[in-house]
Write an enzyme that holds these catalytic residues in place. Structure first.
Site, PDB file in Angstrom:
ATOM      1  N   GLY A 147     -19.318  20.755 -28.959  1.00 49.14           N
ATOM      2  CA  GLY A 147     -19.393  19.307 -29.080  1.00 49.14           C
ATOM      3  C   GLY A 147     -20.144  18.692 -27.903  1.00 49.14           C
ATOM      4  O   GLY A 147     -20.306  19.313 -26.855  1.00 49.14           O
ATOM      5  N   CYS A 148     -20.580  17.460 -28.090  1.00 48.61           N
ATOM      6  CA  CYS A 148     -21.394  16.805 -27.056  1.00 48.61           C
ATOM      7  C   CYS A 148     -20.590  16.532 -25.784  1.00 48.61           C
ATOM      8  O   CYS A 148     -21.003  16.905 -24.677  1.00 48.61           O
ATOM      9  CB  CYS A 148     -22.017  15.525 -27.606  1.00 48.61           C
ATOM     10  SG  CYS A 148     -20.851  14.390 -28.398  1.00 48.61           S
ATOM     11  N   TYR A 149     -19.434  15.893 -25.920  1.00 49.76           N
ATOM     12  CA  TYR A 149     -18.588  15.654 -24.744  1.00 49.76           C
ATOM     13  C   TYR A 149     -18.164  16.981 -24.114  1.00 49.76           C
ATOM     14  O   TYR A 149     -18.096  17.115 -22.888  1.00 49.76           O
ATOM     15  CB  TYR A 149     -17.329  14.880 -25.140  1.00 49.76           C
ATOM     16  CG  TYR A 149     -17.505  13.395 -25.311  1.00 49.76           C
ATOM     17  CD1 TYR A 149     -18.032  12.598 -24.288  1.00 49.76           C
ATOM     18  CD2 TYR A 149     -17.105  12.757 -26.486  1.00 49.76           C
ATOM     19  CE1 TYR A 149     -18.160  11.227 -24.446  1.00 49.76           C
ATOM     20  CE2 TYR A 149     -17.229  11.385 -26.642  1.00 49.76           C
ATOM     21  CZ  TYR A 149     -17.746  10.623 -25.619  1.00 49.76           C
ATOM     22  OH  TYR A 149     -17.873   9.263 -25.766  1.00 49.76           O
ATOM     23  N   SER A 150     -17.861  17.954 -24.960  1.00 53.82           N
ATOM     24  CA  SER A 150     -17.416  19.258 -24.462  1.00 53.82           C
ATOM     25  C   SER A 150     -18.506  19.931 -23.641  1.00 53.82           C
ATOM     26  O   SER A 150     -18.226  20.540 -22.596  1.00 53.82           O
ATOM     27  CB  SER A 150     -17.006  20.153 -25.634  1.00 53.82           C
ATOM     28  OG  SER A 150     -16.035  19.527 -26.434  1.00 53.82           O
ATOM     29  N   ALA A 152     -21.032  18.567 -21.891  1.00 58.77           N
ATOM     30  CA  ALA A 152     -21.165  17.938 -20.577  1.00 58.77           C
ATOM     31  C   ALA A 152     -19.988  18.280 -19.684  1.00 58.77           C
ATOM     32  O   ALA A 152     -20.155  18.584 -18.489  1.00 58.77           O
ATOM     33  CB  ALA A 152     -21.296  16.425 -20.743  1.00 58.77           C
TER      34      ALA A 152
END
Length: 344
Positions: A147-150, A152
């Site tokens: 995932g995107c947040y994951s 980063a």
């Protein structure tokens, strides 16, 4: 290699079209959507006279006959059902949704509120955080794209967690994203009238990337505990900044921590550790596959601040998916995605 894209009408899917248009090895064989037959440029007019392909219905047997690799850029809850139809075929599969990330089906139901994928599909999918799972990605047939947040958050935390230099229960992640992370479907949350000149928190301690981050942290360090994770929407189209706070469990200097990060990512071309005293901004990675990381140690409190920024549609989705595809097929991981960030 011939590639089929499923879920092309979303932002992640259309970003795959943009990247693969000039990829020297991967060729877009077909594009697919549940919306039926229409030229892709009618959905996205910026592709007029560039991409002449039409959206096709999803026929797994036909796709398997014509393509070598399939990218799923469909929403969570959809990928799991579609992916099962492709299991009988000898295809490489990369899923950009969250449907194959969580190894525990009960966790998926709790956080995503959908029926889970079949356990054999979940077990089959390799978690595609290439910088820390390269050997498995190289030998994978199925990839679950992080995932995107994951992405980063985990890239920011990995070196210090793996070395066990922090108090396991101290992780606080304060993350902000552009509105494209919410998808293309119109909602009150991503309306211009709601987000222009605004800044809002959402899914407080309830975001579906929480168990994904915790799952990976526990793989790296069995002593890790639960995290505090807050997500916010910024009045911008794309970009993520994760500001991460952790308490050190022993005395380390900032230079020791900086050296650890430099060494950890010396062979990772898409992770840039900023010089001490400098901190990245989302615009400085826009349109690229880079993750930029800045570090600061508060000697008064013994607390380390990690600032990690990515483009949510690139390193957080389509760019990382192509990076994984490159590694799976023995290519230089930068192939076709070695973009200089857009500026301003």
């Amino acid at each position: 290699m011939k590639v089929a894209l499923i879920g092309t009408t979303g932002y992640g899917g259309i970003e795959l079209v943009r990247i693969l248009h000039n990829h020297p090895v991967f060729h877009i064989q077909s594009i697919h959507s549940t919306r039926g037959d229409a030229p892709i440029w009618k959905e996205y007019p910026h592709l007029f006279d560039i991409n002449h392909q039409s959206l096709e219905t999803i026929n797994p047997e036909k796709i398997a006959q014509e393509a070598d690799m399939v990218f799923f850029a469909t929403p969570s809850g959809v990928s799991s059902q579609l992916a099962a139809q492709f299991e009988p075929y000898d295809l490489q599969v990369i899923d950009l949704s969250g449907d194959l990330r969580l190894k525990n089906q009960e966790d998926y139901v709790k956080w995503y509120k959908h029926e889970p994928a079949q356990q054999q599909l979940i077990n089959k999918a390799v978690y595609g955080l290439t910088e820390w799972n390269r050997e498995h990605v190289e030998n994978a047939k199925w990839i679950s794209n992080p995932g995107c947040y994951s992405t980063a958050s985990l890239l920011g935390l990995a070196p210090i967690v793996k070395e066990n230099w922090i108090v396991p229960s101290s992780v606080i992640i304060d993350a902000k994203s552009g509105t494209s992370g919410a998808g293309r479907k119109p909602t009150r949350m991503n309306m211009m009238a709601e987000m222009s000149e605004n800044f809002k928190i959402y899914k407080v301690n309830e975001h579906q990337h929480i168990p994904e981050i915790e799952q990976q942290l526990n793989i790296w360090n069995k002593g890790m505990k639960t995290i505090t994770f807050s997500t916010h929407l910024l009045p911008i189209s794309r970009g993520i900044m994760a500001t991460i706070y952790v308490q050190l469990n022993n005395e380390k200097t900032l230079h020791e921590i900086y050296d650890l990060y430099q060494q950890s990512y010396e062979n990772s071309p898409f992770v840039r550790i900023r010089p001490l005293g400098q901190f990245p901004a989302v615009k400085e990675v826009a349109g690229s596959n880079y993750c930029d990381i800045g570090l600061h140690l508060d000697e008064r409190t013994g607390r380390l601040t990690i600032v990690s920024v990515i483009d949510n549609l690139m390193k957080g989705a389509a760019g990382q998916a192509v990076q994984n595809a490159n590694v799976m097929n023995g290519l230089d991981e930068k192939t076709g995605i070695d973009f200089i960030p857009m500026y301003p």
